[in-house]
Design an enzyme around this catalytic site. Structure first.
Site, PDB file in Angstrom:
ATOM      1  CG  HIS A   1      -1.380   1.352   1.653  1.00 30.91           C
ATOM      2  ND1 HIS A   1      -0.752   2.127   2.618  1.00 30.91           N
ATOM      3  CD2 HIS A   1      -2.436   2.087   1.223  1.00 30.91           C
ATOM      4  CE1 HIS A   1      -1.408   3.259   2.757  1.00 30.91           C
ATOM      5  NE2 HIS A   1      -2.419   3.274   1.928  1.00 30.91           N
TER       6      HIS A   1
ATOM      7  CG  ASN B   1      -2.368   7.966   1.003  1.00 32.68           C
ATOM      8  OD1 ASN B   1      -2.091   8.904   1.735  1.00 32.68           O
ATOM      9  ND2 ASN B   1      -3.464   7.919   0.299  1.00 32.68           N
TER      10      ASN B   1
ATOM     11  N   GLY C   1     -18.005  12.227   1.512  1.00 32.20           N
ATOM     12  CA  GLY C   1     -18.885  11.962   0.377  1.00 32.20           C
ATOM     13  C   GLY C   1     -18.152  11.514  -0.853  1.00 32.20           C
ATOM     14  N   GLY C   2     -17.002  10.881  -0.653  1.00 31.44           N
ATOM     15  CA  GLY C   2     -16.231  10.376  -1.781  1.00 31.44           C
ATOM     16  C   GLY C   2     -16.912   9.198  -2.456  1.00 31.44           C
TER      17      GLY C   2
END
Length: 306
Positions: A110, A112, A262-263
């Site tokens: 992962h 980010n 609200g993605g």
């Protein structure tokens, strides 16, 4: 930061370029399948582009997503440590990726990188970077773990000798499953609220982390992509993937931020593995390779200790 718009544009250009560089490289490695591009809009402001590779020869599923969203109010997960920004306008952008290889001898990984910018109650501009990368092996190779952390060290060290030990420790503490009393994997780097070097130098640091990721991960993939495995190893991989799901749904701040802001749910949950299993009260056989993972690799360790 002299020019807010210029700075946002610089970060956005780099992150979009990083997304393309990573997906293009993974396409070349897998050869069987390629990333499908899925662009999306956020009604409240902004949008992004998710790129997904499925059922590849090397990668069972890989997702590399870019998002740039903005709105009138930061969600609670982003203001927990910055209450002065509650209810304030914001912009947030980032690249997030998770790679689930098919072969159990290749670790899941992962990475980010993210950038937030907002204004406090006095109208002062507040910005920070966050991100990192970490490794989750199922059948670890000690030399891979050392190499992974050496790459993390090499990315950090030009910007300060304290950064690698700080962010390595933060990673160990963050990617920890409290209810299991174990780390998610062998760690790497994790940091947030990073602006201590000023914008230009902090941005250079972010780019160093992003550029180092494939240098750290691809040699591990190439070393083990043809490693033979059977049903036993596959079942253990699927069982351990359950820990990945548990962490992402219970603790991951990026998941919480995405859902609270609200993605797009499909893009937020693309980190979850395509196949997974749980087994009640499972324990590894004494002296087995599976037990080695638990005994040696799922606790914070100074992997570069001389």
């Amino acid at each position: 930061m002299n020019n807010e718009t210029h700075s946002i544009d610089l970060v956005k250009k780099y992150l979009q370029g990083l997304q393309s560089s990573i997906t293009n490289t993974l396409n070349e490695v897998d050869k069987k399948e390629s990333f499908v591009i899925d662009k999306w809009d956020r009604p409240e402001g902004g949008g992004g582009e998710s790129r997904i590779l499925k059922n590849g020869a090397i990668f069972e599923q890989a997702g590399v997503s870019f998002s740039h969203i903005y709105g009138d109010e930061l969600p609670p997960s982003a203001t927990k440590s910055r209450p002065e920004l509650a209810g304030k306008k914001f912009q947030a952008m980032g690249v997030s990726l998770v790679i689930h290889p098919l072969n159990p001898f290749i670790p899941t990984t992962h990475a980010n990188l993210r950038f937030f910018i907002a204004k406090d109650k006095k109208g002062n501009l507040i910005w920070w970077f966050g991100g990192g990368f970490d490794l989750t092996p199922y059948y670890p190779f000690h030399e891979d773990v050392i190499s992974w952390h050496q790459n993390a060290y090499d990315a950090c060290n030009p910007f300060g000798e304290d950064l690698y030990p700080r962010f390595k420790k933060w990673c160990d503490e963050y990617f920890f499953l409290k209810h299991r009393n174990e780390t998610r994997g062998v760690g790497g780097l994790f940091f947030d609220d990073f602006n201590e070097l000023g914008f230009d130098k902090s941005f250079e640091f972010i780019k160093a982390i992003g550029d180092q990721f494939l240098l750290a991960y691809l040699p591990i993939v190439q070393s083990h992509k043809y490693h033979p495995y059977g049903e036993r190893e596959r079942n253990f991989q699927l069982y351990r993937r359950g820990r990945y799901v548990e962490f992402n749904l219970l603790f991951d701040r990026g998941t919480l931020f995405g859902l609270q802001s609200g993605g797009r749910t499909e893009s937020i949950l693309m980190s979850l593995p395509p196949s997974v299993r749980w087994e009640y009260n499972w324990n590894p056989e004494p002296g087995s390779p599976e037990e080695l993972l638990y005994k040696k690799y799922l606790t914070p360790t100074d992997w570069l200790k001389k």
